[in-house]
Scaffold this active site. Sequence first.
Site, PDB file in Angstrom:
ATOM      1  N   HIS A 290       0.853  -1.196   0.000  1.00  0.00           N
ATOM      2  CA  HIS A 290       0.000   0.000   0.000  1.00  0.00           C
ATOM      3  C   HIS A 290       0.889   1.246   0.000  1.00  0.00           C
ATOM      4  O   HIS A 290       1.344   1.712   1.039  1.00  0.00           O
ATOM      5  CB  HIS A 290      -0.900  -0.012   1.230  1.00  0.00           C
TER       6      HIS A 290
ATOM      7  N   HIS B 105      -2.620   6.914  -1.123  1.00  0.00           N
ATOM      8  CA  HIS B 105      -3.652   7.547  -0.289  1.00  0.00           C
ATOM      9  C   HIS B 105      -3.152   8.275   0.952  1.00  0.00           C
ATOM     10  O   HIS B 105      -3.899   8.432   1.911  1.00  0.00           O
ATOM     11  CB  HIS B 105      -4.713   6.508   0.130  1.00  0.00           C
TER      12      HIS B 105
ATOM     13  N   TYR C 181      -0.792   7.320   3.164  1.00  0.00           N
ATOM     14  CA  TYR C 181      -0.282   6.507   4.275  1.00  0.00           C
ATOM     15  C   TYR C 181       1.255   6.473   4.204  1.00  0.00           C
ATOM     16  O   TYR C 181       1.859   7.176   3.384  1.00  0.00           O
ATOM     17  CB  TYR C 181      -0.936   5.125   4.262  1.00  0.00           C
TER      18      TYR C 181
HETATM   19  C1  LIG Z   1     -15.098   1.324   2.404  1.00  0.00           C
HETATM   20  C2  LIG Z   1     -13.822   1.550   1.649  1.00  0.00           C
HETATM   21  C3  LIG Z   1     -12.596   1.158   2.206  1.00  0.00           C
HETATM   22  C4  LIG Z   1     -11.399   1.335   1.491  1.00  0.00           C
HETATM   23  N1  LIG Z   1     -10.221   0.863   2.031  1.00  0.00           N
HETATM   24  C5  LIG Z   1      -9.080   0.876   1.286  1.00  0.00           C
HETATM   25  C6  LIG Z   1      -7.887   0.206   1.730  1.00  0.00           C
HETATM   26  O1  LIG Z   1      -7.839  -0.449   2.784  1.00  0.00           O
HETATM   27  N2  LIG Z   1      -6.797   0.281   0.925  1.00  0.00           N
HETATM   28  C7  LIG Z   1      -6.799   0.969  -0.262  1.00  0.00           C
HETATM   29  O2  LIG Z   1      -5.773   1.025  -0.946  1.00  0.00           O
HETATM   30  N3  LIG Z   1      -7.927   1.590  -0.717  1.00  0.00           N
HETATM   31  C8  LIG Z   1      -9.062   1.531   0.007  1.00  0.00           C
HETATM   32  N4  LIG Z   1     -10.229   2.085  -0.499  1.00  0.00           N
HETATM   33  C9  LIG Z   1     -10.235   2.630  -1.860  1.00  0.00           C
HETATM   34  C10 LIG Z   1     -10.684   1.549  -2.850  1.00  0.00           C
HETATM   35  O3  LIG Z   1      -9.722   0.503  -2.970  1.00  0.00           O
HETATM   36  C11 LIG Z   1     -10.927   2.107  -4.258  1.00  0.00           C
HETATM   37  O4  LIG Z   1      -9.715   2.594  -4.761  1.00  0.00           O
HETATM   38  C12 LIG Z   1     -11.975   3.215  -4.267  1.00  0.00           C
HETATM   39  O5  LIG Z   1     -13.126   2.820  -3.532  1.00  0.00           O
HETATM   40  C13 LIG Z   1     -12.395   3.546  -5.702  1.00  0.00           C
HETATM   41  O6  LIG Z   1     -12.982   2.421  -6.311  1.00  0.00           O
HETATM   42  P1  LIG Z   1     -14.607   2.349  -6.530  1.00  0.00           P
HETATM   43  O7  LIG Z   1     -14.982   3.646  -7.143  1.00  0.00           O
HETATM   44  O8  LIG Z   1     -14.783   1.152  -7.441  1.00  0.00           O
HETATM   45  O9  LIG Z   1     -15.234   2.158  -5.182  1.00  0.00           O
HETATM   46  C14 LIG Z   1     -11.423   1.946   0.218  1.00  0.00           C
HETATM   47  C15 LIG Z   1     -12.655   2.358  -0.338  1.00  0.00           C
HETATM   48  C16 LIG Z   1     -13.841   2.159   0.344  1.00  0.00           C
HETATM   49  C17 LIG Z   1     -15.142   2.562  -0.303  1.00  0.00           C
END
Ligand SMILES: Cc1cc2nc3c(=O)[nH]c(=O)nc-3n(C[C@H](O)[C@H](O)[C@H](O)COP(=O)(O)O)c2cc1C
Length: 375
Positions: free
Chosen positions: A179, A182, A184
């Site tokens: 990771h 974002h 981190y």
């Molecule tokens: C509830 C939730 C939790 C997420 N947790 C993570 C995470 O642990 N690690 C990460 O890299 N991105 C995380 N994301 C981002 C998602 O991996 C993804 O990049 C983002 O939701 C965009 O994709 P989507 O439009 O298909 O939802 C999270 C997103 C959501 C909605």
Amino acid sequence: MTVTASATSRAARILSRPITLNGLTVPNRIAMAPMTRMFSPGGVPGEDVRSYYARRAAAGVGLIVTEGTYVGHESAGNSSRVPRFHGEEQLAGWAKVAEDVHAAGGTIVPQLWHIGMVREQGQNPFPDAPAMGPSGLVTAGAEPTGKAMTQTDLDDVVAAFATAAADAERIGFDGVELHGAHGYLLDQFLWEGTNRRTDAYGGDPVARTKFAAEIVAAVRAAVSPEFPVIFRYSQWKQQDYTARLAGTPGELEAILTPLAEAGVDVFHASTRRYWLPEFDGSDLNLAGWTKKITGKQVITVGSVGLDGDFIGAFQGEGSPVKGIDNLLDRLEAEEFDMVAVGRALLQDPEWAAKVLAGRLDELAPYDAQAVKTLS
Ligand SMILES: Cc1cc2nc3c(=O)[nH]c(=O)nc-3n(C[C@H](O)[C@H](O)[C@H](O)COP(=O)(O)O)c2cc1C
């Protein structure tokens, strides 16, 4: 949504092609995006987490990237309900998750995570260890409130990622995702807003990439040569959705090249909307630029199948369905190689099966309630 027969068979044809990532063959082009769910008390993924992932593998997701899971370092996380990727009980729980996903016909990689200075935000059940990052800043323009990492801290975190990757291979996972996105820890080094170091780990984009590249190299050395190493990165930060890591393709190249050289097999370019061009003068999105610059395989992500982006989801908003023709055009043109799906797969465990069977008319809008349960 009205979908023609030719459009539906096109989705099936383009998405159902297998792909080989280093030594791993994934049955199709659909990945589940990593999503933190906080359903693992004590950091142990249990029966409900197993069936949550296995259900999606059984319904056609080719590659599952798990929710972020903490590496074994005292400052890695700040929630007791986020799964950990260290400790006997925790790894035993994860081994069963991998076993169930394999039994369902899928492949799975854990997303290895250290949150760095974000540890200061929210609940912190481990107050004995400090929040740490490159310069002790949570975000750009902030005053230092945490610890600027020493060389010993850096070495310990590198070792923690390497150990987690070796454990992932040992307990039956198919690869790892690091990771680096974002806002981190790894991204705090990459981003000049949070990296004010004046030693070898700070300064120009190549220097800011040094720490992440050391982690990639250590992970690469800790696993078999054919074990895929995926690196996720983003322009946006959870501290600032409009932040950018690289303002030009040249800056992006300066960051991605050392990572590719250190041993990344696949990049996972995280964006909020996959259809937006990343830089002026080209239609390529961030994943497209990543493939063009590095020549590596790349996963795209961001509002696949949905109209509204995920930020709304954190504010309790739903999203209508959006067609995927543009995605298919880009995949067919080999702008990128795979597509990760987040909220649409939270909403509907059967999303991939429906898309692969051309049943696009059965896709439902995203309802923010989906995040509240592990169904
Ligand atoms: C509830 C939730 C939790 C997420 N947790 C993570 C995470 O642990 N690690 C990460 O890299 N991105 C995380 N994301 C981002 C998602 O991996 C993804 O990049 C983002 O939701 C965009 O994709 P989507 O439009 O298909 O939802 C999270 C997103 C959501 C909605």
